[in-house]
Motif scaffolding. Structure first.
Motif, mmCIF file in Angstrom:
data_model
loop_
_atom_site.group_PDB
_atom_site.id
_atom_site.type_symbol
_atom_site.label_atom_id
_atom_site.label_comp_id
_atom_site.label_asym_id
_atom_site.label_seq_id
_atom_site.Cartn_x
_atom_site.Cartn_y
_atom_site.Cartn_z
ATOM 1 N N ARG A 173 0.820 -1.206 0.000
ATOM 2 C CA ARG A 173 0.000 0.000 0.000
ATOM 3 C C ARG A 173 0.860 1.266 0.000
ATOM 4 O O ARG A 173 0.389 2.333 0.383
ATOM 5 C CB ARG A 173 -0.947 -0.014 1.196
ATOM 6 N N GLY A 195 -10.793 2.670 7.965
ATOM 7 C CA GLY A 195 -10.575 1.410 7.267
ATOM 8 C C GLY A 195 -9.337 1.434 6.393
ATOM 9 O O GLY A 195 -8.605 0.432 6.294
ATOM 10 N N GLU A 196 -9.095 2.570 5.739
ATOM 11 C CA GLU A 196 -7.890 2.694 4.910
ATOM 12 C C GLU A 196 -6.627 2.626 5.770
ATOM 13 O O GLU A 196 -5.642 1.956 5.422
ATOM 14 C CB GLU A 196 -7.927 4.009 4.124
ATOM 15 N N ALA A 225 -6.332 1.265 8.710
ATOM 16 C CA ALA A 225 -6.211 -0.091 9.250
ATOM 17 C C ALA A 225 -5.582 -1.024 8.224
ATOM 18 O O ALA A 225 -4.733 -1.867 8.566
ATOM 19 C CB ALA A 225 -7.582 -0.602 9.664
ATOM 20 N N ARG A 226 -5.968 -0.896 6.978
ATOM 21 C CA ARG A 226 -5.364 -1.732 5.928
ATOM 22 C C ARG A 226 -3.887 -1.386 5.743
ATOM 23 O O ARG A 226 -3.077 -2.259 5.424
ATOM 24 C CB ARG A 226 -6.143 -1.580 4.626
ATOM 25 N N ASP A 227 -3.537 -0.122 5.959
ATOM 26 C CA ASP A 227 -2.115 0.244 5.938
ATOM 27 C C ASP A 227 -1.357 -0.518 7.019
ATOM 28 O O ASP A 227 -0.261 -1.038 6.785
ATOM 29 C CB ASP A 227 -1.946 1.749 6.180
ATOM 30 N N LEU A 284 -2.086 -3.371 8.397
ATOM 31 C CA LEU A 284 -1.964 -4.770 7.999
ATOM 32 C C LEU A 284 -0.847 -4.947 6.972
ATOM 33 O O LEU A 284 -0.067 -5.913 7.053
ATOM 34 C CB LEU A 284 -3.294 -5.269 7.429
ATOM 35 N N ALA A 285 -0.754 -4.018 6.024
ATOM 36 C CA ALA A 285 0.305 -4.095 5.023
ATOM 37 C C ALA A 285 1.679 -3.899 5.653
ATOM 38 O O ALA A 285 2.660 -4.546 5.260
ATOM 39 C CB ALA A 285 0.068 -3.051 3.934
ATOM 40 N N THR A 317 2.673 -7.119 7.360
ATOM 41 C CA THR A 317 3.045 -8.114 6.359
ATOM 42 C C THR A 317 4.431 -7.836 5.780
ATOM 43 O O THR A 317 5.178 -8.766 5.456
ATOM 44 C CB THR A 317 1.994 -8.136 5.233
ATOM 45 N N ALA A 364 -7.544 -2.581 12.630
ATOM 46 C CA ALA A 364 -6.748 -3.539 11.856
ATOM 47 C C ALA A 364 -6.964 -4.956 12.364
ATOM 48 O O ALA A 364 -7.168 -5.902 11.586
ATOM 49 C CB ALA A 364 -5.267 -3.171 11.927
ATOM 50 N N LEU A 401 -10.231 -6.327 11.304
ATOM 51 C CA LEU A 401 -10.238 -6.740 9.898
ATOM 52 C C LEU A 401 -9.562 -8.094 9.722
ATOM 53 O O LEU A 401 -10.049 -8.963 8.996
ATOM 54 C CB LEU A 401 -9.529 -5.693 9.033
ATOM 55 N N ASP A 402 -8.400 -8.267 10.393
ATOM 56 C CA ASP A 402 -7.628 -9.503 10.241
ATOM 57 C C ASP A 402 -6.625 -9.576 11.378
ATOM 58 O O ASP A 402 -5.630 -8.839 11.398
ATOM 59 C CB ASP A 402 -6.914 -9.525 8.893
#
Length: 281
Positions: free
Chosen positions: A22, A90-91, A93-95, A97-98, A101, A124, A127-128
């Motif tokens: 991301r 949400g954006e 949070a996805r950051d 997670l990235a 990873t 985050a 979400l996962d």
């Protein structure tokens, strides 16, 4: 905002860009002197940056943890856009997670978020949770901030919509106590402020003022949680944080002599409490 005593990282840490799916994120990455017991990802709070954790990096790395503090998108040295929708929770949070990873070979990551960073970290995990070994919520409450802070966030958002970042900074400093205005870190704080994206501050401030209570959702996730705070807090009352910890079945730590930013108020004690929680796992 947290006011770090220095923006200079310790010798164990180096600054670099963490490349993720991301985008790239500015980080301070501290490595242990010996065997690595685990890896931690640290998310800063509102108006903050990775430097808010500078004083934690050496003691946490000495305890055996690779510790990666990050600037979120639109914060300080990480680029961002001028679109408020890009800073929806949400954006962000996805950051996170990235970022987890991208810490290659680290295994499950200990996730820690301060204040706003705690609510992003919670999102985050919801979400996962699979990339994470644990979650530490530092001075980060169950829902929206108290009314006085909601008013401050609204005033700031209104100002950012019409004034330059430099003008807003001068207005904020005029309201600060004289001892803070004269502090040695004032110019570094100003440089950091000027590099924040206004859209990020407006959008995340709105989020702080409207965050719903998601404690029951988090309690259903089989992940160890640590609720850590100072003994006083003007953003979420400490008894509210105590109750949140009870609802989560979480480990609970109060740092004596600290307020909303134990990471800068009492960093040695805070690092010791964080490392002890991680060690217990």
């Amino acid at each position: 905002m947290s006011r770090p005593h220095t923006f200079t990282p310790p010798p164990c840490a180096h600054a670099h860009q963490l490349r993720t799916s991301r985008g790239d994120f500015a980080v301070l990455d501290a490595s242990p002197p010996g065997a690595v017991r685990g890896t931690a990802l640290l998310l800063p709070g509102y108006m903050g940056s990775k430097e808010d954790f500078v004083a934690l990096l050496e003691p946490l790395s000495t305890a055996g943890y690779r510790t990666v503090a990050v600037d979120g998108r639109g914060q300080y040295e990480t680029d961002g856009t001028d679109r408020q929708e890009d800073y929806a929770q949400g954006e962000l949070a996805r950051d996170a997670l990235a970022q987890a990873t991208a810490l290659d070979g680290a295994g499950p990551v200990h996730l820690l978020g301060h204040s706003l960073g705690g609510q992003i970290a919670r999102a985050a995990v919801l979400l996962d949770a699979s990339p994470f070994r644990s979650l530490t919520l530092m001075s980060s409450g169950p829902a929206e901030v108290v009314e006085a802070q909601r008013l401050k966030v609204k005033v700031l958002g209104d100002a950012l919509a019409t004034l330059s970042m430099a003008q807003v900074w001068e207005a904020m400093r005029a309201l600060d106590p004289p001892e803070e205005v004269a502090s040695a870190d004032g110019e570094a704080l100003r440089r950091r402020w000027l590099r924040h994206r206004p859209a990020q501050l407006i959008a995340t401030g709105r989020g702080l003022a409207t965050e719903p209570d998601r404690v029951a959702e988090l309690a259903a996730v089989p992940l160890p949680v640590h609720v850590l705070s100072g003994e006083r807090d003007d953003t979420w009352p400490v008894p509210l944080l105590d109750e949140m910890a009870r609802r989560l079945g979480a480990h609970r730590t109060r740092i004596a002599g600290a307020e909303h930013s134990p990471n800068t108020d009492r960093p040695q004690e805070t690092a010791a409490a964080i490392a002890a929680f991680w060690d217990s796992l």
